[in-house]
Enzyme design. Structure first.
Site, PDB file in Angstrom:
ATOM      1  N   CYS A 287       0.857  -1.196   0.000  1.00 58.78           N
ATOM      2  CA  CYS A 287       0.000   0.000   0.000  1.00 58.78           C
ATOM      3  C   CYS A 287       0.891   1.243   0.000  1.00 58.78           C
ATOM      4  O   CYS A 287       0.666   2.195  -0.751  1.00 58.78           O
ATOM      5  CB  CYS A 287      -0.897   0.034   1.235  1.00 58.78           C
ATOM      6  SG  CYS A 287      -1.778  -1.481   1.609  1.00 58.78           S
TER       7      CYS A 287
ATOM      8  N   CYS B  82     -34.310  -3.340  14.156  1.00 56.22           N
ATOM      9  CA  CYS B  82     -33.195  -2.553  14.700  1.00 56.22           C
ATOM     10  C   CYS B  82     -33.761  -1.312  15.394  1.00 56.22           C
ATOM     11  O   CYS B  82     -33.329  -0.937  16.482  1.00 56.22           O
ATOM     12  CB  CYS B  82     -32.263  -2.077  13.593  1.00 56.22           C
ATOM     13  SG  CYS B  82     -31.743  -3.305  12.379  1.00 56.22           S
TER      14      CYS B  82
ATOM     15  N   HIS C 167     -32.821   0.469  18.882  1.00 53.10           N
ATOM     16  CA  HIS C 167     -31.888   1.597  18.810  1.00 53.10           C
ATOM     17  C   HIS C 167     -32.537   2.966  18.585  1.00 53.10           C
ATOM     18  O   HIS C 167     -31.892   3.988  18.803  1.00 53.10           O
ATOM     19  CB  HIS C 167     -30.807   1.319  17.771  1.00 53.10           C
ATOM     20  CG  HIS C 167     -29.889   0.209  18.185  1.00 53.10           C
ATOM     21  ND1 HIS C 167     -29.107   0.278  19.316  1.00 53.10           N
ATOM     22  CD2 HIS C 167     -29.660  -1.019  17.648  1.00 53.10           C
ATOM     23  CE1 HIS C 167     -28.403  -0.844  19.434  1.00 53.10           C
ATOM     24  NE2 HIS C 167     -28.727  -1.657  18.448  1.00 53.10           N
TER      25      HIS C 167
ATOM     26  N   CYS D 286     -26.236  -8.407  16.549  1.00 53.75           N
ATOM     27  CA  CYS D 286     -27.574  -7.881  16.858  1.00 53.75           C
ATOM     28  C   CYS D 286     -28.656  -8.741  16.216  1.00 53.75           C
ATOM     29  O   CYS D 286     -29.663  -9.036  16.854  1.00 53.75           O
ATOM     30  CB  CYS D 286     -27.696  -6.424  16.436  1.00 53.75           C
ATOM     31  SG  CYS D 286     -26.822  -5.303  17.559  1.00 53.75           S
TER      32      CYS D 286
HETATM   33  C1  HEC Z   1     -32.863  -6.604  21.178  1.00 56.61           C
HETATM   34  C2  HEC Z   1     -32.346  -5.262  21.033  1.00 56.61           C
HETATM   35  C3  HEC Z   1     -31.460  -5.010  19.815  1.00 56.61           C
HETATM   36  C4  HEC Z   1     -31.810  -5.089  18.505  1.00 56.61           C
HETATM   37  C5  HEC Z   1     -33.142  -5.515  17.921  1.00 56.61           C
HETATM   38  C6  HEC Z   1     -30.649  -4.641  17.754  1.00 56.61           C
HETATM   39  N1  HEC Z   1     -29.634  -4.330  18.594  1.00 56.61           N
HETATM   40 FE1  HEC Z   1     -27.915  -3.415  18.074  1.00 56.61          FE
HETATM   41  N2  HEC Z   1     -27.287  -3.506  20.003  1.00 56.61           N
HETATM   42  C7  HEC Z   1     -28.023  -4.017  21.061  1.00 56.61           C
HETATM   43  C8  HEC Z   1     -27.214  -3.990  22.259  1.00 56.61           C
HETATM   44  C9  HEC Z   1     -27.637  -4.464  23.639  1.00 56.61           C
HETATM   45  C10 HEC Z   1     -25.957  -3.458  21.881  1.00 56.61           C
HETATM   46  C11 HEC Z   1     -24.742  -3.237  22.781  1.00 56.61           C
HETATM   47  C12 HEC Z   1     -24.947  -1.985  23.565  1.00 56.61           C
HETATM   48  C13 HEC Z   1     -25.094  -0.815  22.653  1.00 56.61           C
HETATM   49  O1  HEC Z   1     -24.108  -0.273  22.166  1.00 56.61           O
HETATM   50  O2  HEC Z   1     -26.265  -0.485  22.330  1.00 56.61           O
HETATM   51  C14 HEC Z   1     -26.061  -3.122  20.462  1.00 56.61           C
HETATM   52  C15 HEC Z   1     -25.068  -2.486  19.749  1.00 56.61           C
HETATM   53  C16 HEC Z   1     -25.168  -2.092  18.432  1.00 56.61           C
HETATM   54  C17 HEC Z   1     -24.177  -1.319  17.714  1.00 56.61           C
HETATM   55  C18 HEC Z   1     -22.866  -0.793  18.284  1.00 56.61           C
HETATM   56  C19 HEC Z   1     -23.015   0.635  18.771  1.00 56.61           C
HETATM   57  C20 HEC Z   1     -21.709   1.277  19.192  1.00 56.61           C
HETATM   58  O3  HEC Z   1     -21.746   2.412  19.681  1.00 56.61           O
HETATM   59  O4  HEC Z   1     -20.653   0.689  19.075  1.00 56.61           O
HETATM   60  C21 HEC Z   1     -24.641  -1.179  16.432  1.00 56.61           C
HETATM   61  C22 HEC Z   1     -23.942  -0.478  15.294  1.00 56.61           C
HETATM   62  C23 HEC Z   1     -25.912  -1.854  16.356  1.00 56.61           C
HETATM   63  N3  HEC Z   1     -26.205  -2.380  17.589  1.00 56.61           N
HETATM   64  C24 HEC Z   1     -26.695  -1.933  15.227  1.00 56.61           C
HETATM   65  C25 HEC Z   1     -27.872  -2.684  15.146  1.00 56.61           C
HETATM   66  C26 HEC Z   1     -28.589  -2.941  13.918  1.00 56.61           C
HETATM   67  C27 HEC Z   1     -28.180  -2.414  12.557  1.00 56.61           C
HETATM   68  C28 HEC Z   1     -29.663  -3.706  14.227  1.00 56.61           C
HETATM   69  C29 HEC Z   1     -30.673  -4.351  13.296  1.00 56.61           C
HETATM   70  C30 HEC Z   1     -30.086  -5.361  12.419  1.00 56.61           C
HETATM   71  C31 HEC Z   1     -29.650  -3.904  15.665  1.00 56.61           C
HETATM   72  N4  HEC Z   1     -28.539  -3.289  16.174  1.00 56.61           N
HETATM   73  C32 HEC Z   1     -30.623  -4.567  16.386  1.00 56.61           C
HETATM   74  C33 HEC Z   1     -29.330  -4.412  21.012  1.00 56.61           C
HETATM   75  C34 HEC Z   1     -30.079  -4.563  19.861  1.00 56.61           C
HETATM   76  C1  HEC Z   2       0.045   0.139  -7.700  1.00 55.23           C
HETATM   77  C2  HEC Z   2      -0.348   1.274  -6.887  1.00 55.23           C
HETATM   78  C3  HEC Z   2      -1.325   1.017  -5.754  1.00 55.23           C
HETATM   79  C4  HEC Z   2      -1.233   0.087  -4.751  1.00 55.23           C
HETATM   80  C5  HEC Z   2      -0.201  -1.009  -4.570  1.00 55.23           C
HETATM   81  C6  HEC Z   2      -2.331   0.354  -3.857  1.00 55.23           C
HETATM   82  N1  HEC Z   2      -3.062   1.395  -4.313  1.00 55.23           N
HETATM   83 FE1  HEC Z   2      -4.721   2.168  -3.448  1.00 55.23          FE
HETATM   84  N2  HEC Z   2      -5.050   3.328  -5.054  1.00 55.23           N
HETATM   85  C7  HEC Z   2      -4.162   3.509  -6.092  1.00 55.23           C
HETATM   86  C8  HEC Z   2      -4.716   4.484  -7.026  1.00 55.23           C
HETATM   87  C9  HEC Z   2      -4.049   4.964  -8.306  1.00 55.23           C
HETATM   88  C10 HEC Z   2      -5.985   4.839  -6.519  1.00 55.23           C
HETATM   89  C11 HEC Z   2      -7.001   5.807  -7.139  1.00 55.23           C
HETATM   90  C12 HEC Z   2      -6.564   7.194  -6.973  1.00 55.23           C
HETATM   91  C13 HEC Z   2      -6.567   7.553  -5.523  1.00 55.23           C
HETATM   92  O1  HEC Z   2      -7.655   7.643  -4.941  1.00 55.23           O
HETATM   93  O2  HEC Z   2      -5.470   7.712  -4.935  1.00 55.23           O
HETATM   94  C14 HEC Z   2      -6.141   4.113  -5.257  1.00 55.23           C
HETATM   95  C15 HEC Z   2      -7.237   4.245  -4.422  1.00 55.23           C
HETATM   96  C16 HEC Z   2      -7.283   3.755  -3.121  1.00 55.23           C
HETATM   97  C17 HEC Z   2      -8.324   4.044  -2.163  1.00 55.23           C
HETATM   98  C18 HEC Z   2      -9.557   4.897  -2.406  1.00 55.23           C
HETATM   99  C19 HEC Z   2      -9.249   6.315  -2.114  1.00 55.23           C
HETATM  100  C20 HEC Z   2     -10.470   7.193  -2.084  1.00 55.23           C
HETATM  101  O3  HEC Z   2     -10.267   8.407  -1.966  1.00 55.23           O
HETATM  102  O4  HEC Z   2     -11.600   6.692  -2.101  1.00 55.23           O
HETATM  103  C21 HEC Z   2      -8.003   3.397  -0.999  1.00 55.23           C
HETATM  104  C22 HEC Z   2      -8.776   3.394   0.301  1.00 55.23           C
HETATM  105  C23 HEC Z   2      -6.765   2.697  -1.246  1.00 55.23           C
HETATM  106  N3  HEC Z   2      -6.360   2.946  -2.535  1.00 55.23           N
HETATM  107  C24 HEC Z   2      -6.125   1.924  -0.312  1.00 55.23           C
HETATM  108  C25 HEC Z   2      -5.085   1.072  -0.623  1.00 55.23           C
HETATM  109  C26 HEC Z   2      -4.589   0.065   0.270  1.00 55.23           C
HETATM  110  C27 HEC Z   2      -5.097  -0.200   1.682  1.00 55.23           C
HETATM  111  C28 HEC Z   2      -3.600  -0.590  -0.397  1.00 55.23           C
HETATM  112  C29 HEC Z   2      -2.817  -1.797   0.076  1.00 55.23           C
HETATM  113  C30 HEC Z   2      -3.630  -2.962   0.419  1.00 55.23           C
HETATM  114  C31 HEC Z   2      -3.481   0.030  -1.718  1.00 55.23           C
HETATM  115  N4  HEC Z   2      -4.394   1.028  -1.818  1.00 55.23           N
HETATM  116  C32 HEC Z   2      -2.580  -0.359  -2.691  1.00 55.23           C
HETATM  117  C33 HEC Z   2      -2.948   2.894  -6.232  1.00 55.23           C
HETATM  118  C34 HEC Z   2      -2.493   1.838  -5.460  1.00 55.23           C
END
Ligand code: HEC
Ligand code: HEC
Length: 269
Positions: free
Chosen positions: A84, A185, A189, A230
């Site tokens: 990278c 969700c 939430h 979740c």
């Molecule tokens: C039964 C209740 C419940 C449901 C339904 C639920 N979650 Fe959660 N979720 C939790 C609990 C408990 C946690 C851990 C504590 C917290 O950060 O809320 C959590 C944590 C999260 C977090 C992390 C928040 C952080 O700050 O890091 C995300 C993102 C999340 N839930 C997304 C979702 C999504 C998307 C859905 C639906 C697919 C969903 N949850 C459904 C209970 C639920």
């Molecule tokens: C051979 C050269 C090359 C290598 C190796 C390479 N990249 Fe890139 N990458 C590019 C070019 C060129 C672009 C498109 C132009 C830009 O956004 O810089 C790009 C785009 C990206 C983007 C999107 C940037 C945006 O603004 O959305 C990410 C994220 C990224 N590279 C991460 C990585 C990571 C992580 C690695 C290693 C795993 C990697 N690249 C390896 C050349 C490279």
């Protein structure tokens, strides 16, 4: 293991004693930073100890992922002898603000793409290297390292134009009741944020801290792993990480939390 890691591990072990003292030493955190209008970061709902862990870069266990991600960023891999860093140079400069642009609609894919999938596209297409497995330590570390360069910035996802139908599907997912408990969700939430569930405080389910370090997992986790967790706690069948369903959902959830500061690596219970 570096000396820093060993020391941090020792400190973590002593956390029960340390964190309250630390929190007092630092004073009450300024919660205004963690809120925009009615949108609140998960930080808002955490206890003093968990907040103290996140706030202190030395204690924050997610900082290990930053070190690891940096090493992978610089590592040559694949038949082209690329890394990278070889193309993008110093991530601290070139990746600033990049993670804030994801998830977004991607024309080539004809759907939503997130940072994890972009990293794997870069690996396969530009380096000829194998994609990293979703939720592997390596992909989490690289995602965390890149997102860390956007810390303090905000996401303002584009949901108009070609993104619109995918956004709508993600939104629908969020409000659809599913599983044996017939819950959506939104029912936890939106409706019950601030309430209790088995001793945990339910947050708004925002993703501004991801990838995050989850204490009960003792590891880093991606948004899609959290969605699975979740879904499972709703007694619903989880979708695959990286699936269209979760990518659309990620776009909706990112928009729902627009304006919240990126906190990666956040620490949550
Ligand atoms: C039964 C209740 C419940 C449901 C339904 C639920 N979650 Fe959660 N979720 C939790 C609990 C408990 C946690 C851990 C504590 C917290 O950060 O809320 C959590 C944590 C999260 C977090 C992390 C928040 C952080 O700050 O890091 C995300 C993102 C999340 N839930 C997304 C979702 C999504 C998307 C859905 C639906 C697919 C969903 N949850 C459904 C209970 C639920
Ligand atoms: C051979 C050269 C090359 C290598 C190796 C390479 N990249 Fe890139 N990458 C590019 C070019 C060129 C672009 C498109 C132009 C830009 O956004 O810089 C790009 C785009 C990206 C983007 C999107 C940037 C945006 O603004 O959305 C990410 C994220 C990224 N590279 C991460 C990585 C990571 C992580 C690695 C290693 C795993 C990697 N690249 C390896 C050349 C490279």
């Amino acid at each position: 293991m570096t000396a820093r890691r060993i020391l941090a591990a020792v400190l973590l072990a002593a956390l029960g004693l340390l964190a309250p003292a630390l929190a007092t030493a630092q004073g009450a955190p300024n919660l205004a930073k963690f809120q925009v209008e009615d949108r609140k970061s998960g930080y808002f709902y955490m206890g003093t100890q968990t907040r103290a862990l996140q706030d202190d870069e030395f204690l924050n266990p997610g900082m290990f992922a930053i070190d690891q991600g940096k090493a992978i960023w610089n590592k040559i891999d694949g038949p082209k002898g690329q890394s990278c860093a070889a193309c993008h140079g110093n991530a601290e400069q070139t990746m600033k603000g990049v993670a804030a642009k994801y998830p977004r609609f991607d024309e080539r894919k004809g759907g939503v793409i997130n940072l994890e999938l972009v990293i794997n596209r870069e690996r396969t297409e530009r380096m000829g290297a194998a994609p990293l497995e979703y939720e592997s330590d390596a992909l989490l570390a690289l995602t965390t390292y890149i997102t860390y360069q956007s810390r303090g910035l905000t996401r303002e996802p584009v949901i108009a134009g070609p993104a619109a139908p995918f956004f709508e599907r993600g939104k629908e997912f969020f409000f659809t009741r599913r599983g044996q408990l017939d819950l959506s969700c939104a029912q936890c939430h939106d409706d019950r944020a601030g309430g209790k569930l088995r001793g945990d405080t339910i947050s708004q389910g925002q993703i501004n801290g991801f990838p995050f370090y989850r204490l009960i997992w003792r590891s880093m986790g991606s948004t899609h792993r959290m969605f699975q967790w979740c879904n499972t706690s709703m007694r619903a069948e989880p979708f695959a990480m990286g699936s269209e369903e979760y990518l659309n959902l990620e776009l909706y959830v990112a928009w729902r939390g627009r304006g919240l500061l990126i906190e990666t690596p956040a620490v949550r219970k």
